[in-house]
Design a protein around this motif. Structure first.
Motif, PDB file in Angstrom:
ATOM      1  N   ARG A 205      -1.536   7.020   5.464  1.00  0.00           N
ATOM      2  CA  ARG A 205      -1.003   7.554   4.196  1.00  0.00           C
ATOM      3  C   ARG A 205       0.517   7.538   4.198  1.00  0.00           C
ATOM      4  O   ARG A 205       1.158   7.109   3.221  1.00  0.00           O
ATOM      5  CB  ARG A 205      -1.530   8.977   3.994  1.00  0.00           C
ATOM      6  N   LEU A 206       1.115   7.990   5.302  1.00  0.00           N
ATOM      7  CA  LEU A 206       2.564   8.021   5.401  1.00  0.00           C
ATOM      8  C   LEU A 206       3.160   6.622   5.349  1.00  0.00           C
ATOM      9  O   LEU A 206       4.200   6.389   4.716  1.00  0.00           O
ATOM     10  CB  LEU A 206       2.982   8.722   6.698  1.00  0.00           C
ATOM     11  N   SER A 207       2.496   5.654   5.977  1.00  0.00           N
ATOM     12  CA  SER A 207       2.974   4.275   5.945  1.00  0.00           C
ATOM     13  C   SER A 207       2.978   3.735   4.522  1.00  0.00           C
ATOM     14  O   SER A 207       3.918   3.047   4.102  1.00  0.00           O
ATOM     15  CB  SER A 207       2.098   3.396   6.842  1.00  0.00           C
ATOM     16  N   ALA A 208       1.927   4.051   3.771  1.00  0.00           N
ATOM     17  CA  ALA A 208       1.840   3.574   2.382  1.00  0.00           C
ATOM     18  C   ALA A 208       2.979   4.127   1.540  1.00  0.00           C
ATOM     19  O   ALA A 208       3.561   3.420   0.704  1.00  0.00           O
ATOM     20  CB  ALA A 208       0.494   3.955   1.783  1.00  0.00           C
ATOM     21  N   TYR A 209       3.339   5.391   1.756  1.00  0.00           N
ATOM     22  CA  TYR A 209       4.464   5.971   1.023  1.00  0.00           C
ATOM     23  C   TYR A 209       5.801   5.438   1.531  1.00  0.00           C
ATOM     24  O   TYR A 209       6.710   5.152   0.743  1.00  0.00           O
ATOM     25  CB  TYR A 209       4.450   7.496   1.142  1.00  0.00           C
ATOM     26  N   SER A 210       5.928   5.286   2.828  1.00  0.00           N
ATOM     27  CA  SER A 210       7.209   4.898   3.426  1.00  0.00           C
ATOM     28  C   SER A 210       7.615   3.471   3.076  1.00  0.00           C
ATOM     29  O   SER A 210       8.806   3.152   3.045  1.00  0.00           O
ATOM     30  CB  SER A 210       7.149   5.049   4.950  1.00  0.00           C
ATOM     31  N   GLN A 211       6.661   2.592   2.811  1.00  0.00           N
ATOM     32  CA  GLN A 211       6.989   1.187   2.583  1.00  0.00           C
ATOM     33  C   GLN A 211       7.721   0.952   1.266  1.00  0.00           C
ATOM     34  O   GLN A 211       8.366  -0.075   1.077  1.00  0.00           O
ATOM     35  CB  GLN A 211       5.722   0.331   2.639  1.00  0.00           C
ATOM     36  N   MET A 212       7.649   1.914   0.347  1.00  0.00           N
ATOM     37  CA  MET A 212       8.325   1.744  -0.928  1.00  0.00           C
ATOM     38  C   MET A 212       9.833   1.671  -0.715  1.00  0.00           C
ATOM     39  O   MET A 212      10.429   2.556  -0.118  1.00  0.00           O
ATOM     40  CB  MET A 212       7.992   2.897  -1.870  1.00  0.00           C
ATOM     41  N   GLY A 213      10.445   0.631  -1.209  1.00  0.00           N
ATOM     42  CA  GLY A 213      11.884   0.456  -1.058  1.00  0.00           C
ATOM     43  C   GLY A 213      12.299  -0.279   0.187  1.00  0.00           C
ATOM     44  O   GLY A 213      13.472  -0.609   0.355  1.00  0.00           O
ATOM     45  N   LEU A 214      11.353  -0.550   1.091  1.00  0.00           N
ATOM     46  CA  LEU A 214      11.659  -1.294   2.308  1.00  0.00           C
ATOM     47  C   LEU A 214      11.357  -2.768   2.111  1.00  0.00           C
ATOM     48  O   LEU A 214      10.513  -3.145   1.292  1.00  0.00           O
ATOM     49  CB  LEU A 214      10.829  -0.765   3.486  1.00  0.00           C
ATOM     50  N   SER A 215      12.039  -3.607   2.861  1.00  0.00           N
ATOM     51  CA  SER A 215      11.668  -5.014   2.893  1.00  0.00           C
ATOM     52  C   SER A 215      10.305  -5.155   3.563  1.00  0.00           C
ATOM     53  O   SER A 215       9.839  -4.236   4.265  1.00  0.00           O
ATOM     54  CB  SER A 215      12.703  -5.824   3.673  1.00  0.00           C
ATOM     55  N   ILE A 216       9.647  -6.294   3.339  1.00  0.00           N
ATOM     56  CA  ILE A 216       8.362  -6.535   3.981  1.00  0.00           C
ATOM     57  C   ILE A 216       8.490  -6.394   5.492  1.00  0.00           C
ATOM     58  O   ILE A 216       7.641  -5.769   6.153  1.00  0.00           O
ATOM     59  CB  ILE A 216       7.828  -7.936   3.629  1.00  0.00           C
ATOM     60  N   GLU A 217       9.570  -6.946   6.054  1.00  0.00           N
ATOM     61  CA  GLU A 217       9.769  -6.915   7.505  1.00  0.00           C
ATOM     62  C   GLU A 217       9.880  -5.479   8.007  1.00  0.00           C
ATOM     63  O   GLU A 217       9.217  -5.092   8.983  1.00  0.00           O
ATOM     64  CB  GLU A 217      11.017  -7.715   7.887  1.00  0.00           C
ATOM     65  N   ASN A 218      10.710  -4.679   7.350  1.00  0.00           N
ATOM     66  CA  ASN A 218      10.898  -3.296   7.794  1.00  0.00           C
ATOM     67  C   ASN A 218       9.654  -2.446   7.542  1.00  0.00           C
ATOM     68  O   ASN A 218       9.346  -1.542   8.326  1.00  0.00           O
ATOM     69  CB  ASN A 218      12.112  -2.683   7.101  1.00  0.00           C
ATOM     70  N   ALA A 219       8.953  -2.742   6.452  1.00  0.00           N
ATOM     71  CA  ALA A 219       7.723  -2.010   6.170  1.00  0.00           C
ATOM     72  C   ALA A 219       6.661  -2.293   7.230  1.00  0.00           C
ATOM     73  O   ALA A 219       5.930  -1.392   7.653  1.00  0.00           O
ATOM     74  CB  ALA A 219       7.205  -2.372   4.782  1.00  0.00           C
ATOM     75  N   MET A 220       6.591  -3.548   7.679  1.00  0.00           N
ATOM     76  CA  MET A 220       5.634  -3.907   8.725  1.00  0.00           C
ATOM     77  C   MET A 220       5.979  -3.221  10.038  1.00  0.00           C
ATOM     78  O   MET A 220       5.094  -2.777  10.784  1.00  0.00           O
ATOM     79  CB  MET A 220       5.612  -5.423   8.904  1.00  0.00           C
ATOM     80  N   ILE A 221       7.277  -3.123  10.320  1.00  0.00           N
ATOM     81  CA  ILE A 221       7.708  -2.427  11.536  1.00  0.00           C
ATOM     82  C   ILE A 221       7.310  -0.957  11.469  1.00  0.00           C
ATOM     83  O   ILE A 221       6.800  -0.381  12.445  1.00  0.00           O
ATOM     84  CB  ILE A 221       9.228  -2.578  11.728  1.00  0.00           C
ATOM     85  N   LYS A 222       7.534  -0.329  10.308  1.00  0.00           N
ATOM     86  CA  LYS A 222       7.186   1.083  10.140  1.00  0.00           C
ATOM     87  C   LYS A 222       5.682   1.285  10.283  1.00  0.00           C
ATOM     88  O   LYS A 222       5.228   2.234  10.924  1.00  0.00           O
ATOM     89  CB  LYS A 222       7.656   1.570   8.767  1.00  0.00           C
ATOM     90  N   GLU A 223       4.911   0.388   9.678  1.00  0.00           N
ATOM     91  CA  GLU A 223       3.456   0.476   9.798  1.00  0.00           C
ATOM     92  C   GLU A 223       3.021   0.398  11.257  1.00  0.00           C
ATOM     93  O   GLU A 223       2.161   1.183  11.706  1.00  0.00           O
ATOM     94  CB  GLU A 223       2.794  -0.646   9.003  1.00  0.00           C
ATOM     95  N   PHE A 224       3.621  -0.540  12.014  1.00  0.00           N
ATOM     96  CA  PHE A 224       3.255  -0.695  13.426  1.00  0.00           C
ATOM     97  C   PHE A 224       3.615   0.558  14.221  1.00  0.00           C
ATOM     98  O   PHE A 224       2.836   1.014  15.066  1.00  0.00           O
ATOM     99  CB  PHE A 224       3.960  -1.915  14.028  1.00  0.00           C
TER     100      PHE A 224
END
Length: 256
Positions: A205-224
């Motif tokens: 859930r947190l990853s889904a919210y956090s990815q907003m505003g991030l680049s795909i690359e940074n969002a993938m890092i956050k998800e990992f």
């Protein structure tokens, strides 16, 4: 107390109970709502919250009459939002159970929730358009992210009512239920979510919210990073054991 709480663990139901003004929110009520959600966040036995408006109305927005009586909503950059909890990012899910009006600030409260279980009689809208009252509780931010800019502009610019079936096709509503059933069905959904392994669910859930505003690359890092945190918790080991015992197989969610 306008805000009531029902604790049927792991579900924590927060009720707006001021039907004389269609559950409109004044300053003191906004503070009560914020306090209720802080208590939910800090209650280890409470895993999922439901927000419901009593007597057939979710929330008709800010109580404009209260402004003239010295009970107006707080409008400040820091702290809670004018409607109360709308600036909070909780670690646990909240489900809105919606009947009747969810308009103006009430729409913004509904948008703040993770999901919306909506009765067929529900009505959404930026009704504050008529009075020059701005959206300051996340309406112009969350609505476009939820349903897309074009549809959001339709609501924001015109203020027109959006009924339940249209809301469902737009993704504004997640579930459509019969009138009088939103609280029951939202609490049922809350129990289903509460039955899942919680570390994994909350981090996803947190990853889904956090990815907003991030680049795909940074969002993938956050998800990992969040996924790794989940794996390190060891929660999946218990899940693997459950699977080996034959539970949860073949799309069965009933015996996990």
């Amino acid at each position: 107390m306008v805000v009531l709480i029902e604790k049927n663990y792991p579900v924590y139901t927060i009720i707006i109970n001021n039907p004389e003004v269609k559950n409109a929110i004044d300053g003191p009520t906004a503070q009560e709502l914020s306090s209720a959600f802080r208590d939910f966040e800090n209650d280890e036995k409470a895993l999922v919250a439901v927000l419901w408006g009593a007597k057939g109305t979710f929330c008709s927005g800010a109580n404009l009459k209260a402004i003239t009586e010295g009970r107006g909503n707080k409008v400040e950059k820091e702290g809670d939002g004018p409607m109360g909890p709308t600036r909070m990012r909780l670690n646990k899910p909240v489900i809105a159970a919606i009947a009747g009006y969810a308009v103006a600030g009430g729409l913004e409260l509904a948008l703040w929730c993770d999901m919306r279980v909506v009765e067929k009689n529900a009505l959404f809208g930026v009704f504050c358009r008529r009075f020059g009252v701005p959206l300051v509780d996340g309406g112009t931010v969350r609505l476009p992210r939820l349903i897309g800019l074009s549809r959001a502009m339709d609501m924001i610019l015109t203020g027109r009512p959006v009924r339940a079936e249209e809301a469902l096709t737009w993704g504004l509503a997640n579930r459509l239920v019969d009138d009088g059933q939103s609280k029951k069905e939202a609490e049922k959904l809350a129990r289903e979510i509460a039955a899942f392994p919680q570390v994994c669910m909350r981090n996803d859930r947190l990853s889904a919210y956090s990815q907003m505003g991030l680049s795909i690359e940074n969002a993938m890092i956050k998800e990992f990073e969040l996924g790794l945190e989940t794996l390190e918790s060891g929660e999946y080991l218990e899940g693997s054991k459950t699977f080996m015992e034959g539970k949860g197989k073949h799309s069965n969610f009933n015996n996990i």
